[in-house]
Design a protein around this motif. Structure first.
Motif, PDB file in Angstrom:
ATOM      1  N   CYS A 254       0.845  -1.203   0.000  1.00 44.34           N
ATOM      2  CA  CYS A 254       0.000   0.000   0.000  1.00 44.34           C
ATOM      3  C   CYS A 254       0.875   1.246   0.000  1.00 44.34           C
ATOM      4  O   CYS A 254       1.859   1.309   0.737  1.00 44.34           O
ATOM      5  CB  CYS A 254      -0.890  -0.025   1.237  1.00 44.34           C
ATOM      6  N   GLY A 257       0.199   2.625   3.779  1.00 45.21           N
ATOM      7  CA  GLY A 257       0.881   1.619   4.609  1.00 45.21           C
ATOM      8  C   GLY A 257       1.103   1.974   6.071  1.00 45.21           C
ATOM      9  O   GLY A 257       2.098   1.545   6.653  1.00 45.21           O
ATOM     10  N   LYS A 258       0.180   2.747   6.674  1.00 46.23           N
ATOM     11  CA  LYS A 258       0.420   3.136   8.072  1.00 46.23           C
ATOM     12  C   LYS A 258      -0.701   2.733   9.032  1.00 46.23           C
ATOM     13  O   LYS A 258      -0.551   2.899  10.235  1.00 46.23           O
ATOM     14  CB  LYS A 258       0.586   4.666   8.147  1.00 46.23           C
ATOM     15  N   CYS A 259      -1.830   2.275   8.523  1.00 44.69           N
ATOM     16  CA  CYS A 259      -2.950   1.968   9.420  1.00 44.69           C
ATOM     17  C   CYS A 259      -2.544   0.825  10.359  1.00 44.69           C
ATOM     18  O   CYS A 259      -2.054  -0.215   9.901  1.00 44.69           O
ATOM     19  CB  CYS A 259      -4.183   1.583   8.612  1.00 44.69           C
ATOM     20  N   PHE A 261      -3.984  -1.439  12.104  1.00 47.10           N
ATOM     21  CA  PHE A 261      -4.627  -2.759  12.115  1.00 47.10           C
ATOM     22  C   PHE A 261      -4.347  -3.539  10.830  1.00 47.10           C
ATOM     23  O   PHE A 261      -4.759  -4.684  10.678  1.00 47.10           O
ATOM     24  CB  PHE A 261      -6.156  -2.592  12.247  1.00 47.10           C
ATOM     25  N   CYS A 262      -3.651  -2.901   9.876  1.00 45.69           N
ATOM     26  CA  CYS A 262      -3.578  -3.463   8.524  1.00 45.69           C
ATOM     27  C   CYS A 262      -2.284  -4.244   8.318  1.00 45.69           C
ATOM     28  O   CYS A 262      -1.226  -3.875   8.811  1.00 45.69           O
ATOM     29  CB  CYS A 262      -3.680  -2.330   7.511  1.00 45.69           C
ATOM     30  N   TYR A 264      -0.690  -4.422   5.615  1.00 42.38           N
ATOM     31  CA  TYR A 264       0.233  -3.675   4.750  1.00 42.38           C
ATOM     32  C   TYR A 264       0.945  -2.586   5.544  1.00 42.38           C
ATOM     33  O   TYR A 264       1.000  -1.430   5.142  1.00 42.38           O
ATOM     34  CB  TYR A 264      -0.517  -3.035   3.584  1.00 42.38           C
ATOM     35  N   GLY A 300      -4.170  -2.750  -2.170  1.00 37.00           N
ATOM     36  CA  GLY A 300      -4.502  -2.082  -0.902  1.00 37.00           C
ATOM     37  C   GLY A 300      -5.118  -0.717  -1.181  1.00 37.00           C
ATOM     38  O   GLY A 300      -6.170  -0.363  -0.644  1.00 37.00           O
ATOM     39  N   ARG A 332      -8.629   5.543  -0.699  1.00 37.38           N
ATOM     40  CA  ARG A 332      -8.713   6.256   0.577  1.00 37.38           C
ATOM     41  C   ARG A 332      -9.424   7.573   0.358  1.00 37.38           C
ATOM     42  O   ARG A 332      -9.371   8.130  -0.734  1.00 37.38           O
ATOM     43  CB  ARG A 332      -7.294   6.564   1.085  1.00 37.38           C
TER      44      ARG A 332
HETATM   45  S1  SF4 Z   1      -5.989   0.034   5.654  1.00 34.69           S
HETATM   46 FE1  SF4 Z   1      -5.902   0.609   3.494  1.00 34.69          FE
HETATM   47  S2  SF4 Z   1      -4.877   2.579   3.481  1.00 34.69           S
HETATM   48 FE2  SF4 Z   1      -4.456   1.681   5.463  1.00 34.69          FE
HETATM   49  S3  SF4 Z   1      -2.504   0.649   5.195  1.00 34.69           S
HETATM   50 FE3  SF4 Z   1      -4.095  -0.851   4.795  1.00 34.69          FE
HETATM   51  S4  SF4 Z   1      -4.435  -0.837   2.593  1.00 34.69           S
HETATM   52 FE4  SF4 Z   1      -3.298   1.026   3.139  1.00 34.69          FE
END
Ligand code: SF4
Length: 546
Positions: A254, A257-259, A261-262, A264, A300, A332
């Motif tokens: 992504c 790439g900072k969320c 819980f994710c 990525y 992503g 996003r």
């Molecule tokens: S939730 Fe979506 S925007 Fe956030 S890091 Fe993951 S893929 Fe990227």
């Protein structure tokens, strides 16, 4: 507090492994037979787990079959290199567990590649322990985000030979399988980055972190016939028209790439992008040669800015927007401006999936979502005015979420849906998975209620929360209840006056499927309400790892 893991039976199986066989395939003049395998995973409620595509695993009675894109590219690449590839998705091929197991054993593959994630780790460890007894000469490789972040755990718990520490499964396998084929002593000599290998003495040897230095376009576009694409073309709740399919993703990982819980998110991830023209070529082939009616790109986050505009212009220039095929992607808030959205709508884009997650600033900051609520409505208005169908993803049950924060989210989502700013949505229980930052945080703050991976299946909350879990479950039901609310239904009827084909399809085709999905979710939550019933994954007999 460190997590402890159970799995003694599988561990014993590891200890009693037969001596590794050191055959060199090239010496024998035979090719390597590689199975990319997805066993059917069914719980005791008869629900199937959707594992592939690095999605959060959920169990559903009416399943959605997701094409595993990166593994599809890996399979294609290996086939192009001349290896014999078995595309072995027992789920999509509608096999029972026993059928899948027996078929795999009968095919005697030289290599089996699995993909896994936290809630099905125990299942995979059990299954591999059994398979290794029936296929002692086969090399078992584990991929996926959970094992990639804890490779030694999987090697300790089950007789895997290799764990990939990279999600670039296609790049790594395209190097690894030729090395295995050519070198009898690969366990000692293989130095391809991104692996943990069980060596000839049973010890674990790491080859270091994988760094993607090659451009993404080196990985091939998916061979649709090899992956039997039609098996995934109909049972997918997000398609308005079928057959639908997933495109080869244009973005790996992504660009944000900072969320927290994710998956990525982490130092082990990179970001790379496919050239627009290469992706357009694939779309053209899918529409003209395969008759595809809906294409979704599950990157992503899909292209933004210049590339998004170039892609839409390319679709129009090639006349693909007039072939009756819809397009969709993940994005996003704030990534697409009004002009780009209008251009995408002109190019026949329809489904746009956006992670809202919550509607209070504190939660958004804690999740590191990186967008501001004030921009949400504007973005959604541009999309709905242009005729796109925004789909929101929401989570509830964060370990800090108060009653007020929960209410704020529910009210905000209802208001967006009633005003037609979003067409569809999905709500999930926020579950720490795959050692994402959120998962690590739950461990370090000691809010996890269980250490048994089987409990991480998103059917119930597994973190301590400030209010009773039942209030989050009620919120999920209230949100799914929007689908039956007169204000929502009236809004859908109003759309019919636009005489857009997609709006009519939405109400009459998609509506039935949507209701089926809502029932699925509510059924799962009703079971969660009834108490923490342990779902048993097939094969249930044998060794409980808990
Ligand atoms: S939730 Fe979506 S925007 Fe956030 S890091 Fe993951 S893929 Fe990227």
């Amino acid at each position: 507090m460190p997590m402890t893991y159970s799995g003694h039976a599988a561990y014993l199986a590891v200890k009693s492994l037969p001596k590794f066989s050191f055959k060199s395939f090239s010496d024998k003049g035979v090719t390597v037979k590689v199975a990319i395998s997805y066993p059917p995973i069914v719980n005791d409620r008869g629900q199937k787990a959707m594992v592939s595509q690095n999605r959060n695993v959920q169990f559903f009675k009416t399943p959605t079959y997701l094409l595993p894109v990166v593994h599809g590219q890996a399979a294609t690449w290996l086939k192009n290199l001349g290896f014999e590839v078995i595309w072995d998705d027992g789920n999509a091929q509608l096999k029972s567990y026993d059928q899948w197991y027996q078929n795999l054993v009968a095919m005697t593959p030289d290599v089996v590649v699995f993909e896994s994630t936290t809630p099905v780790m125990n299942f995979y460890w059990r299954t591999t322990a059994a398979l290794k007894k029936d296929l002692p000469g086969t090399i078992f490789i584990m991929t996926g985000y959970h094992s990639m972040r804890r490779p030694e755990e999987t090697l300790e718990e089950a007789p895997f030979d290799i764990v990939l520490r990279s999600n670039h499964v296609d790049f790594v396998l395209s190097k690894l399988i030729p090395v295995i084929a050519a070198n009898a002593d690969w366990r000692q000599s293989c130095d391809i980055e991104g692996l943990v290998i069980r060596d000839a003495n049973g010890k674990f040897r790491s080859t270091g972190h994988f760094r993607q230095v090659e451009p993404l376009e080196r990985s091939p576009i998916i061979d649709r016939d090899l992956v039997q694409w039609r098996n995934y073309a109909y049972e997918n709740g997000n398609y308005l028209q079928t057959p639908g399919t997933y495109a080869t993703s244009v973005v790996r990982d992504c660009m944000f790439g900072k969320c927290t819980f994710c998956r990525y998110n982490g130092p082990d991830l990179t970001f790379s992008m496919l050239p627009v023209e290469k992706s357009l070529d694939e779309y053209e082939r899918l529409i003209n040669d395969y008759g595809v009616k809906e294409i979704f790109d599950d990157s992503g986050v899909w292209y933004r800015g210049k590339e998004a505009r170039e892609f839409a212009e390319g679709i129009i220039k090639r006349g693909l927007h007039k072939k009756g095929c819809y397009f969709g992607f993940n994005t996003r808030f704030e990534y697409l401006d009004k002009d780009t959205i209008e251009l995408l709508a002109k190019a026949n884009f329809r489904f746009v999936l956006i992670g809202l997650e919550a509607a209070d600033e504190e939660t958004l900051v804690k999740l590191n979502k990186g967008y501001q609520l004030q921009h949400v409505e504007r973005s959604l208005k541009w999309m709905s005015d242009a005729g796109l169908h925004p789909h929101l993803t929401i989570m509830v049950g964060y370990y800090w979420q108060t009653r007020e924060q929960l209410r704020q989210t529910v009210d905000f989502v209802k208001s967006l849906m009633f005003r037609g700013l979003a067409r569809t949505m999905q709500v999930t229980l926020c579950t720490p998975l795959d050692f994402t930052p959120y998962h690590q945080e739950c461990i370090s703050k000691d809010v996890l209620l269980t250490k048994n991976y089987d409990d991480f299946d998103m059917s119930k909350l597994i973190v301590k929360t400030p209010i009773p879990h039942s209030e989050y479950y009620d919120a999920v039901k209230e949100l799914y209840g929007i689908a039956f609310h007169p204000r929502f239904l009236l809004r859908q009827a109003q759309y019919l006056l636009t005489f857009r084909r997609r709006d009519w399809q939405f109400l009459f085709t998609y509506g039935i499927r949507a209701i089926r999905r809502v029932r699925n979710h509510i059924f799962n939550l009703t079971s969660a309400d009834a108490g923490p019933k342990q779902a048993t994954l097939h094969p249930p007999t044998g060794n409980s790892l808990t």
